[in-house]
Design a protein around this motif. Structure first.
Motif, PDB file in Angstrom:
ATOM      1  N   LYS A  11       0.832  -1.209   0.000  1.00 43.68           N
ATOM      2  CA  LYS A  11       0.000   0.000   0.000  1.00 43.68           C
ATOM      3  C   LYS A  11       0.863   1.253   0.000  1.00 43.68           C
ATOM      4  O   LYS A  11       0.579   2.216  -0.721  1.00 43.68           O
ATOM      5  N   TYR A  12       1.920   1.258   0.797  1.00 46.11           N
ATOM      6  CA  TYR A  12       2.811   2.410   0.826  1.00 46.11           C
ATOM      7  C   TYR A  12       3.465   2.625  -0.543  1.00 46.11           C
ATOM      8  O   TYR A  12       3.602   3.757  -0.998  1.00 46.11           O
ATOM      9  N   ARG A  13       3.844   1.546  -1.217  1.00 44.07           N
ATOM     10  CA  ARG A  13       4.471   1.642  -2.544  1.00 44.07           C
ATOM     11  C   ARG A  13       3.464   2.199  -3.563  1.00 44.07           C
ATOM     12  O   ARG A  13       3.814   3.033  -4.407  1.00 44.07           O
ATOM     13  N   PHE A  26       3.528   1.949 -10.038  1.00 43.67           N
ATOM     14  CA  PHE A  26       2.111   1.994  -9.683  1.00 43.67           C
ATOM     15  C   PHE A  26       1.392   0.780 -10.275  1.00 43.67           C
ATOM     16  O   PHE A  26       0.674   0.068  -9.572  1.00 43.67           O
ATOM     17  N   ALA A  27       1.602   0.523 -11.568  1.00 46.10           N
ATOM     18  CA  ALA A  27       0.960  -0.616 -12.237  1.00 46.10           C
ATOM     19  C   ALA A  27       1.361  -1.941 -11.602  1.00 46.10           C
ATOM     20  O   ALA A  27       0.527  -2.849 -11.463  1.00 46.10           O
ATOM     21  N   GLU A  28       2.620  -2.059 -11.188  1.00 42.02           N
ATOM     22  CA  GLU A  28       3.101  -3.306 -10.574  1.00 42.02           C
ATOM     23  C   GLU A  28       2.441  -3.611  -9.232  1.00 42.02           C
ATOM     24  O   GLU A  28       2.503  -4.752  -8.774  1.00 42.02           O
ATOM     25  N   THR A  29       1.814  -2.628  -8.599  1.00 34.08           N
ATOM     26  CA  THR A  29       1.145  -2.887  -7.318  1.00 34.08           C
ATOM     27  C   THR A  29      -0.246  -3.479  -7.517  1.00 34.08           C
ATOM     28  O   THR A  29      -0.873  -3.913  -6.555  1.00 34.08           O
ATOM     29  N   LEU A  30      -0.715  -3.528  -8.755  1.00 34.69           N
ATOM     30  CA  LEU A  30      -2.093  -3.920  -9.066  1.00 34.69           C
ATOM     31  C   LEU A  30      -2.143  -5.226  -9.855  1.00 34.69           C
ATOM     32  O   LEU A  30      -1.270  -5.486 -10.677  1.00 34.69           O
ATOM     33  N   THR A  31      -3.197  -6.003  -9.637  1.00 38.89           N
ATOM     34  CA  THR A  31      -3.435  -7.161 -10.498  1.00 38.89           C
ATOM     35  C   THR A  31      -3.994  -6.662 -11.833  1.00 38.89           C
ATOM     36  O   THR A  31      -4.522  -5.552 -11.925  1.00 38.89           O
TER      37      THR A  31
END
Length: 149
Positions: A11-13, A26-31
């Motif tokens: 979440k922090y990232r 940002f994209a890498e934090t999401l499925t």
């Protein structure tokens, strides 16, 4: 790192990447199939839609600050849910505009081969205050090098 700490770091990232305009991170934090619901009018059905909206709407001319605290995270196997208290600020110098607000984020997370990822996110506002920076004659803004242009 345990699962709870991994979800917090994720979440922090997500927020750091949003505020620094690092759209790859940002994209890498999401499925790929992430859903997003920010208030009653912004809804997204996948990562491409969500990232493109943020890239085009919260670009270098928009300064953002997102802070989350008070995480309530429940982990069950390879899924987790989270609720976070959000405080945010949005400054748009070209329009002499600033918004400050608060909300409660509600997230769902999924463990993937690459680690934990956000598979659903959104928030419910508790308040939003808007002001014209023209009303603050002493307002000055210096943007640091952390924001990607």
């Amino acid at each position: 790192m345990d699962d709870l700490e991994s979800v917090k770091q994720l979440k922090y990232r997500y927020l750091r990447a949003l505020d620094t305009k690092d759209w790859d991170v940002f994209a890498e934090t999401l499925t790929v199939d992430v859903t997003g619901e920010y208030g009653s009018s912004l809804r997204f059905g996948n990562r491409a839609e969500l990232v493109e909206y943020m890239r085009s709407s919260v670009g270098p001319a928009v300064i953002t600050e997102h802070r989350v605290t008070h995480p309530e995270i429940d982990i069950e196997g390879d899924s987790a849910t989270g609720r976070w208290y959000l405080q945010d600020r949005v400054i748009v110098p070209d329009f002499q505009f600033m918004l400050i607000g608060a909300a409660f984020y509600r997230d769902r997370y999924r463990r993937t081969d690459q680690g934990w990822r956000i598979c659903a996110t959104g928030y419910d506002r508790t308040y939003e205050a808007k002001m014209s920076l023209a009303d603050v004659p002493s307002f000055a803004l210096d943007v640091g090098p952390a924001i990607r242009v």
